[in-house]
Design a protein around this motif. Sequence first.
Motif, PDB file in Angstrom:
ATOM      1  N   THR A 199       6.585  -8.414   1.994  1.00 27.08           N
ATOM      2  CA  THR A 199       5.572  -6.938   1.637  1.00 27.08           C
ATOM      3  C   THR A 199       5.164  -6.540   0.990  1.00 27.08           C
ATOM      4  N   SER A 200       3.727  -6.364   1.032  1.00 28.50           N
ATOM      5  CA  SER A 200       2.273  -5.753  -0.004  1.00 28.50           C
ATOM      6  C   SER A 200       3.186  -4.454  -0.696  1.00 28.50           C
ATOM      7  N   SER A 201       2.311  -4.681  -2.076  1.00 27.08           N
ATOM      8  CA  SER A 201       3.645  -3.422  -3.128  1.00 27.08           C
ATOM      9  C   SER A 201       2.897  -2.442  -2.803  1.00 27.08           C
ATOM     10  N   THR A 202       1.224  -1.990  -2.077  1.00 32.13           N
ATOM     11  CA  THR A 202       1.092  -0.517  -2.124  1.00 32.13           C
ATOM     12  C   THR A 202       0.556  -0.830  -0.290  1.00 32.13           C
ATOM     13  N   SER A 203       0.805   0.013   0.441  1.00 28.54           N
ATOM     14  CA  SER A 203       0.415   0.498   1.814  1.00 28.54           C
ATOM     15  C   SER A 203      -0.988   1.373   1.792  1.00 28.54           C
ATOM     16  N   ARG A 204      -1.944   0.404   2.688  1.00 31.69           N
ATOM     17  CA  ARG A 204      -3.415   1.134   2.291  1.00 31.69           C
ATOM     18  C   ARG A 204      -3.547   2.613   3.840  1.00 31.69           C
ATOM     19  N   ILE A 205      -1.973   2.388   4.069  1.00 29.99           N
ATOM     20  CA  ILE A 205      -2.303   3.293   5.213  1.00 29.99           C
ATOM     21  C   ILE A 205      -2.648   4.892   5.431  1.00 29.99           C
ATOM     22  N   ALA A 206      -2.311   5.258   3.831  1.00 29.04           N
ATOM     23  CA  ALA A 206      -2.497   6.771   2.983  1.00 29.04           C
ATOM     24  C   ALA A 206      -4.387   7.572   3.385  1.00 29.04           C
ATOM     25  N   GLU A 207      -4.921   5.741   2.749  1.00 27.27           N
ATOM     26  CA  GLU A 207      -6.493   5.991   3.307  1.00 27.27           C
ATOM     27  C   GLU A 207      -7.349   6.181   3.966  1.00 27.27           C
TER      28      GLU A 207
ATOM     29  N   SER B 281      -3.812  -3.737   9.644  1.00 23.64           N
ATOM     30  CA  SER B 281      -3.253  -2.997   8.589  1.00 23.64           C
ATOM     31  C   SER B 281      -2.734  -3.529   7.494  1.00 23.64           C
ATOM     32  N   ASP B 282      -1.353  -3.384   6.876  1.00 15.83           N
ATOM     33  CA  ASP B 282      -0.608  -3.922   5.114  1.00 15.83           C
ATOM     34  C   ASP B 282      -0.722  -5.819   6.283  1.00 15.83           C
ATOM     35  N   HIS B 283      -0.390  -6.037   6.645  1.00 11.31           N
ATOM     36  CA  HIS B 283       0.491  -7.677   6.953  1.00 11.31           C
ATOM     37  C   HIS B 283      -0.499  -8.040   7.885  1.00 11.31           C
TER      38      HIS B 283
ATOM     39  N   VAL C  54       2.872 -12.496   5.496  1.00  9.63           N
ATOM     40  CA  VAL C  54       2.466 -11.922   4.241  1.00  9.63           C
ATOM     41  C   VAL C  54       1.487 -10.205   4.107  1.00  9.63           C
ATOM     42  N   PRO C  55       0.808  -9.867   2.646  1.00 13.20           N
ATOM     43  CA  PRO C  55      -0.149  -8.884   3.214  1.00 13.20           C
ATOM     44  C   PRO C  55      -0.981  -9.333   3.743  1.00 13.20           C
ATOM     45  N   TYR C  56      -2.005  -8.789   4.353  1.00 10.95           N
ATOM     46  CA  TYR C  56      -2.967  -8.955   5.039  1.00 10.95           C
ATOM     47  C   TYR C  56      -4.316  -9.547   3.903  1.00 10.95           C
ATOM     48  N   GLY C  57      -4.489 -10.337   4.487  1.00  7.50           N
ATOM     49  CA  GLY C  57      -5.866 -10.807   3.374  1.00  7.50           C
ATOM     50  C   GLY C  57      -6.586 -12.360   3.706  1.00  7.50           C
ATOM     51  N   LYS C  58      -7.323 -12.898   2.194  1.00 13.51           N
ATOM     52  CA  LYS C  58      -7.994 -13.760   2.626  1.00 13.51           C
ATOM     53  C   LYS C  58      -6.478 -14.983   2.744  1.00 13.51           C
ATOM     54  N   ILE C  59      -7.064 -16.305   3.639  1.00 12.33           N
ATOM     55  CA  ILE C  59      -6.383 -17.336   3.425  1.00 12.33           C
ATOM     56  C   ILE C  59      -7.656 -18.719   3.324  1.00 12.33           C
ATOM     57  N   ALA C  60      -6.854 -19.365   2.777  1.00 12.09           N
ATOM     58  CA  ALA C  60      -7.116 -20.441   1.989  1.00 12.09           C
ATOM     59  C   ALA C  60      -7.289 -21.520   2.903  1.00 12.09           C
TER      60      ALA C  60
ATOM     61  N   LEU D  30       6.106  -8.934  12.689  1.00  9.48           N
ATOM     62  CA  LEU D  30       4.918  -7.997  12.208  1.00  9.48           C
ATOM     63  C   LEU D  30       4.322  -6.654  12.382  1.00  9.48           C
ATOM     64  N   LEU D  31       5.242  -6.361  13.611  1.00  8.40           N
ATOM     65  CA  LEU D  31       5.544  -4.703  14.080  1.00  8.40           C
ATOM     66  C   LEU D  31       6.349  -4.334  13.621  1.00  8.40           C
ATOM     67  N   THR D  32       7.301  -5.125  12.725  1.00  5.47           N
ATOM     68  CA  THR D  32       8.123  -4.323  12.351  1.00  5.47           C
ATOM     69  C   THR D  32       7.832  -3.873  10.629  1.00  5.47           C
ATOM     70  N   VAL D  33       7.317  -5.050  10.493  1.00  2.00           N
ATOM     71  CA  VAL D  33       6.764  -4.261   8.857  1.00  2.00           C
ATOM     72  C   VAL D  33       5.620  -2.660   9.007  1.00  2.00           C
ATOM     73  N   ASP D  34       4.944  -3.179   9.907  1.00  2.00           N
ATOM     74  CA  ASP D  34       3.779  -2.274   9.908  1.00  2.00           C
ATOM     75  C   ASP D  34       3.697  -1.410  11.337  1.00  2.00           C
ATOM     76  N   SER D  35       4.905  -0.849  11.821  1.00  4.24           N
ATOM     77  CA  SER D  35       5.235  -0.328  12.757  1.00  4.24           C
ATOM     78  C   SER D  35       4.167   1.434  12.150  1.00  4.24           C
ATOM     79  N   ASP D  36       4.129   1.008  11.550  1.00  3.66           N
ATOM     80  CA  ASP D  36       3.600   2.853  11.126  1.00  3.66           C
ATOM     81  C   ASP D  36       2.226   3.339  11.059  1.00  3.66           C
ATOM     82  N   TRP D  37       1.683   1.626  11.315  1.00  2.00           N
ATOM     83  CA  TRP D  37      -0.063   1.554  11.641  1.00  2.00           C
ATOM     84  C   TRP D  37      -0.178   1.652  13.231  1.00  2.00           C
ATOM     85  N   ILE D  38       0.947   1.861  13.617  1.00  2.00           N
ATOM     86  CA  ILE D  38       0.978   2.337  15.844  1.00  2.00           C
ATOM     87  C   ILE D  38       0.196   3.426  16.032  1.00  2.00           C
TER      88      ILE D  38
END
Length: 355
Positions: free
Chosen positions: A11-19, A32-34, A51-57, A121-129
């Motif tokens: 999980t990501s250490s901080t959520s961006r949801i508040a922004e 969403s965060d992941h 994993v936290p949402y972000g770039k993939i090599a 994914l939805l289990t960790v990011d359900s607050d984003w719905i």
Amino acid sequence: MEMTLDIAVETSSTSRIAEVDFNNIQFGRVFSDHQFIVDFDGEHWINPRVVPYGKIAMSPAISAIHYGQSIFEGMKAFKDKEGNPQLFRPLDNWKRLNRSAQRMGMQEIPEEFFMEGLRALLTVDSDWIPTSAGSALYLRPCMFATDDFIGVRPSSTYTFVIFSCPVGAYYSQPLKVKAETHYIRAAEGGTGNAKCAGNYGSVMLPTRIAQEEGFNQVMWLDADKHEMIEETGTTNLFIRIDDTLITPSTSRGTILEGITRDSVLTLAKSWNWKIEIRDIGIHELFEAYRAGTLKEVFAAGTAATIAQIEVIHYEGEEIRLGGLATWEWSHLLKNTLEQIKIGQIADDFDWMTRI
Ligand code: COI
């Protein structure tokens, strides 16, 4: 859905949801965060992980970039009346993704990776719905070829990713579309019914031209005679002439088999509406307009939901439905679909899947 896969969750250490201002989100810009990722190593799907949402090599040589071995789906999650996350017809997206994979010579994804990836994914990011009317968490499953090789052959390795975006309406106003008579989207025997990157890449230019001319979207016509109506670049199409609901037939393989399209047809059948799934030419549309029998035209898609089409432009002539249509059927379809998705009315067709 039972969890049987061992999915590693970081999980990501901080959520961006508040922004996020959930009342004012541009479609597809906020993530969403992941994300869920699983790789195909040539033999097995390995290392499923959140994993936290972000770039993939990745290597710059992958054939997804050079030759377009890249496919995707669009689907949505909602919360029911009790606040439980639920997905709309996820197995239909899984099946269509695999039909696209087959057409593109790519690896098919087993049901458990698709469904359990969504669940994890939805289990960790359900607050984003989001829960405001007309909003949803849009999920974007996608798969791309990852062989580090520029010879032209189907890749033997792939990556499957699911990420998500809270979204409101894709189109906020009734649409103005331009029936395209020069460029084409799909020809028989091509990839028109696959949800592959190339179908979208090849229409960027004609869509941009149409947008510069003041239209929201292109209405695609058949590649041969530029006569039969097919779809828009982002949705299927429905036409109501008198009290008959018409949608172009997908039998030539040039039209995406939309899940919203199928849901509209299922609802319409259950209400005993007269339905015709057949070829319909742009000239028939103009004739019905002139005769006063063209009642409604609307787009149907996951992102767009049901979007009314107010203006249709074809070679200098225009259908203007704005003041004429009552939009009775498109309203009813849009509202019914929305209410089923949030558990406000009975899910008679078993479309909703709790996660
Ligand atoms: C969808 O409706 O989910 C789509 O994939 C269409 C578009 C946003 C590309």
